[in-house]
Write a protein that holds these residues in place. Structure first.
Motif, PDB file in Angstrom:
ATOM      1  N   LYS A   1       7.507  -5.886 -10.981  1.00 40.69           N
ATOM      2  CA  LYS A   1       6.643  -6.852 -11.685  1.00 40.69           C
ATOM      3  C   LYS A   1       5.963  -7.725 -10.833  1.00 40.69           C
ATOM      4  CE  LYS A   1       6.997  -9.852 -15.742  1.00 40.69           C
ATOM      5  NZ  LYS A   1       7.975 -10.617 -16.593  1.00 40.69           N
ATOM      6  N   GLU A   2       6.538  -8.259  -9.904  1.00 37.03           N
ATOM      7  CA  GLU A   2       5.785  -9.241  -9.043  1.00 37.03           C
ATOM      8  C   GLU A   2       4.677  -8.496  -7.820  1.00 37.03           C
ATOM      9  OE1 GLU A   2       5.752 -12.628  -8.757  1.00 37.03           O
ATOM     10  OE2 GLU A   2       7.060 -12.565 -10.682  1.00 37.03           O
ATOM     11  N   SER A   3       5.255  -7.466  -7.766  1.00 40.54           N
ATOM     12  CA  SER A   3       4.316  -6.643  -6.831  1.00 40.54           C
ATOM     13  C   SER A   3       2.823  -6.120  -7.711  1.00 40.54           C
ATOM     14  CB  SER A   3       4.945  -5.202  -6.533  1.00 40.54           C
ATOM     15  OG  SER A   3       4.251  -4.385  -5.567  1.00 40.54           O
ATOM     16  N   LEU A   4       3.156  -5.870  -8.841  1.00 43.17           N
ATOM     17  CA  LEU A   4       1.913  -5.565  -9.787  1.00 43.17           C
ATOM     18  C   LEU A   4       1.155  -6.972 -10.000  1.00 43.17           C
ATOM     19  CD1 LEU A   4       0.711  -3.603 -11.673  1.00 43.17           C
ATOM     20  CD2 LEU A   4       1.966  -4.203 -13.652  1.00 43.17           C
TER      21      LEU A   4
ATOM     22  N   PHE B   1       0.668  -1.079  -0.027  1.00 42.20           N
ATOM     23  CA  PHE B   1      -0.233  -0.070   0.020  1.00 42.20           C
ATOM     24  C   PHE B   1       0.825   1.268  -0.013  1.00 42.20           C
ATOM     25  CE2 PHE B   1      -2.334  -3.059   2.402  1.00 42.20           C
ATOM     26  CZ  PHE B   1      -3.368  -3.521   1.323  1.00 42.20           C
ATOM     27  N   SER B   2       2.159   1.149   0.595  1.00 40.01           N
ATOM     28  CA  SER B   2       2.940   2.447   0.506  1.00 40.01           C
ATOM     29  C   SER B   2       3.269   2.938  -0.917  1.00 40.01           C
ATOM     30  CB  SER B   2       4.357   2.226   1.084  1.00 40.01           C
ATOM     31  OG  SER B   2       4.133   1.905   2.668  1.00 40.01           O
ATOM     32  N   THR B   3       3.315   1.966  -1.742  1.00 42.87           N
ATOM     33  CA  THR B   3       3.644   2.336  -3.284  1.00 42.87           C
ATOM     34  C   THR B   3       2.273   2.281  -3.997  1.00 42.87           C
ATOM     35  OG1 THR B   3       3.929   0.049  -4.056  1.00 42.87           O
ATOM     36  CG2 THR B   3       5.812   1.364  -3.113  1.00 42.87           C
ATOM     37  N   GLY B   4       1.172   2.019  -3.334  1.00 47.34           N
ATOM     38  CA  GLY B   4       0.035   1.924  -4.075  1.00 47.34           C
ATOM     39  C   GLY B   4      -0.199   0.809  -4.831  1.00 47.34           C
ATOM     40  N   LEU B   5       0.587  -0.489  -4.571  1.00 51.17           N
ATOM     41  CA  LEU B   5       0.350  -1.936  -4.700  1.00 51.17           C
ATOM     42  C   LEU B   5       0.650  -2.692  -3.574  1.00 51.17           C
ATOM     43  CD1 LEU B   5       2.575  -1.650  -8.122  1.00 51.17           C
ATOM     44  CD2 LEU B   5       0.285  -1.588  -7.977  1.00 51.17           C
ATOM     45  N   LEU B   6       0.324  -3.650  -3.673  1.00 53.40           N
ATOM     46  CA  LEU B   6       0.636  -4.978  -2.468  1.00 53.40           C
ATOM     47  C   LEU B   6       2.128  -5.228  -2.787  1.00 53.40           C
ATOM     48  CD1 LEU B   6      -2.335  -7.501  -2.745  1.00 53.40           C
ATOM     49  CD2 LEU B   6      -1.889  -5.286  -1.369  1.00 53.40           C
ATOM     50  N   GLU B   7       2.884  -5.685  -1.678  1.00 56.78           N
ATOM     51  CA  GLU B   7       4.466  -6.024  -1.601  1.00 56.78           C
ATOM     52  C   GLU B   7       4.579  -7.125  -2.467  1.00 56.78           C
ATOM     53  OE1 GLU B   7       7.718  -5.435   1.653  1.00 56.78           O
ATOM     54  OE2 GLU B   7       6.035  -5.912   2.268  1.00 56.78           O
ATOM     55  N   TYR B   8       5.656  -7.129  -3.034  1.00 56.18           N
ATOM     56  CA  TYR B   8       6.383  -8.384  -3.601  1.00 56.18           C
ATOM     57  C   TYR B   8       6.734  -9.556  -2.702  1.00 56.18           C
ATOM     58  CZ  TYR B   8      10.500  -6.014  -2.187  1.00 56.18           C
ATOM     59  OH  TYR B   8      11.349  -5.307  -1.435  1.00 56.18           O
ATOM     60  N   PRO B   9       6.811 -10.994  -3.331  1.00 54.70           N
ATOM     61  CA  PRO B   9       7.221 -11.973  -2.568  1.00 54.70           C
ATOM     62  C   PRO B   9       8.522 -11.924  -1.751  1.00 54.70           C
ATOM     63  CG  PRO B   9       6.283 -12.588  -4.561  1.00 54.70           C
ATOM     64  CD  PRO B   9       6.300 -11.393  -4.577  1.00 54.70           C
ATOM     65  N   HIS B  10       8.669 -12.511  -0.580  1.00 49.90           N
ATOM     66  CA  HIS B  10      10.061 -12.464  -0.168  1.00 49.90           C
ATOM     67  C   HIS B  10      10.442 -13.905   0.185  1.00 49.90           C
ATOM     68  CE1 HIS B  10      10.071  -8.324   1.225  1.00 49.90           C
ATOM     69  NE2 HIS B  10       8.609  -8.245   1.418  1.00 49.90           N
ATOM     70  N   TYR B  11      11.837 -14.050   0.103  1.00 46.13           N
ATOM     71  CA  TYR B  11      12.254 -15.549   0.386  1.00 46.13           C
ATOM     72  C   TYR B  11      13.392 -15.253   1.266  1.00 46.13           C
ATOM     73  CZ  TYR B  11       9.453 -16.909  -3.555  1.00 46.13           C
ATOM     74  OH  TYR B  11       8.504 -17.545  -4.598  1.00 46.13           O
ATOM     75  N   THR B  12      14.170 -16.156   1.918  1.00 45.83           N
ATOM     76  CA  THR B  12      15.204 -16.239   2.539  1.00 45.83           C
ATOM     77  C   THR B  12      15.801 -17.667   2.668  1.00 45.83           C
ATOM     78  OG1 THR B  12      16.219 -15.745   4.800  1.00 45.83           O
ATOM     79  CG2 THR B  12      14.284 -16.955   4.909  1.00 45.83           C
ATOM     80  N   ARG B  13      16.996 -17.881   3.257  1.00 50.25           N
ATOM     81  CA  ARG B  13      17.752 -19.241   3.307  1.00 50.25           C
ATOM     82  C   ARG B  13      16.659 -20.253   4.014  1.00 50.25           C
ATOM     83  NH1 ARG B  13      21.705 -15.569   4.542  1.00 50.25           N
ATOM     84  NH2 ARG B  13      23.504 -15.671   3.185  1.00 50.25           N
ATOM     85  N   PRO B  14      16.811 -21.396   3.456  1.00 52.44           N
ATOM     86  CA  PRO B  14      17.706 -21.958   2.330  1.00 52.44           C
ATOM     87  C   PRO B  14      17.083 -21.686   0.755  1.00 52.44           C
ATOM     88  CG  PRO B  14      16.167 -23.679   3.390  1.00 52.44           C
ATOM     89  CD  PRO B  14      15.978 -22.622   4.144  1.00 52.44           C
TER      90      PRO B  14
END
Length: 252
Positions: free
Chosen positions: A215-218, A176-189
């Motif tokens: 792109k993923e956010s959109l 919402f801060s950019t007007g879009l939903l946030e993109y996916p996140h990943y971490t280890r492993p």
């Protein structure tokens, strides 16, 4: 920033204001979080703050006198060496304007916020007309009081204050801060069971990663909240991605 909460149940805020991000922000001196039991401002020997509604009907209505007295007392409060600041007085109410990230960002620029948390059937209308500056709702449903909604709004606002979050970019890239939903996140492993992190995030190419996230956010917004894109001025690149998303959906 200073935040005062008018409530008949100040103990509800003890854990919230002393834990996690809010607790750390208060410990750092970034925000002063206070609760005020407006029953202390009642003007009768029984300390009553509500009464039966004129015209009849069920439920009780919060009286104007204690609410006005409490807010006015807080408004003239002055820290040593500081000029008093007229507060933004916020009424938590199902009838209020829907609370959004944009409103959180707006409120985060204020120096003093006062939240009024009601119970019973409602508020004397003169509180709305002559005291509050904002009426906010966190959703189209009714709770037993304004305390939980106030906690939600306060948490959303305080996390935007400089120095509260460990990474200042966290709030900038939030949903919402950019007007879009946030993109996916990943971490280890990089590989968990048979599920792998997208190769792009492992490439080390910062510009390509940034583009992938946009792109993923959109795409996520198109999938889950297409209403957020209504009236949005899309760039040429974003229009291409929207067309790509629709083509993908038609093939599924």
């Amino acid at each position: 920033m200073r935040i005062d909460v008018l409530t008949l149940f100040p103990e509800m805020f003890d854990g919230v204001f002393s834990s996690s991000i809010l607790g750390k922000a208060r410990d750092k001196g970034i925000v002063a979080l206070n609760t005020v039991n407006f029953r202390d401002y009642a003007n009768n020997k029984h300390n009553t703050v509500d009464d039966y509604p004129y015209g009849g009907g069920g439920g009780m209505v919060l009286k104007p006198e204690p609410i006005f007295a409490a807010v006015e007392d807080l408004s003239v409060h002055q820290e040593e060496g500081q000029e008093p600041v007229k507060p933004r007085v916020i009424l938590m109410c199902p009838q209020g304007t829907p609370f959004t990230q944009k409103k959180a960002e707006e409120l985060s620029n204020e120096q003093h916020l006062v939240f009024i948390c009601g119970h019973y059937e409602g508020y004397d209308e003169r509180i709305r007309q002559y005291l509050v500056t904002d009426e906010l709702s966190i959703g189209d449903y009714v709770l037993t009081g304004g305390e939980l909604p106030a906690m939600v709004v306060i948490d959303s606002v305080v996390r935007l204050l400089p120095g509260v979050l460990g990474n200042e970019m966290s709030a900038v890239t939030d949903s919402f801060s950019t007007g879009l939903l946030e993109y996916p996140h990943y971490t280890r492993p990089a590989k968990f069971r048979d599920w792998e992190v997208p190769d792009m995030l492992l490439s080390g190419h910062h510009e390509n990663v940034r583009k992938w996230r946009r792109k993923e956010s959109l795409f996520r917004t198109l999938e889950r909240r297409p209403d957020l894109l209504e009236g949005r001025d899309l760039s040429k690149e974003e229009k291409t991605w929207v067309a790509e998303w629709h083509d993908r959906k038609q093939k599924e």
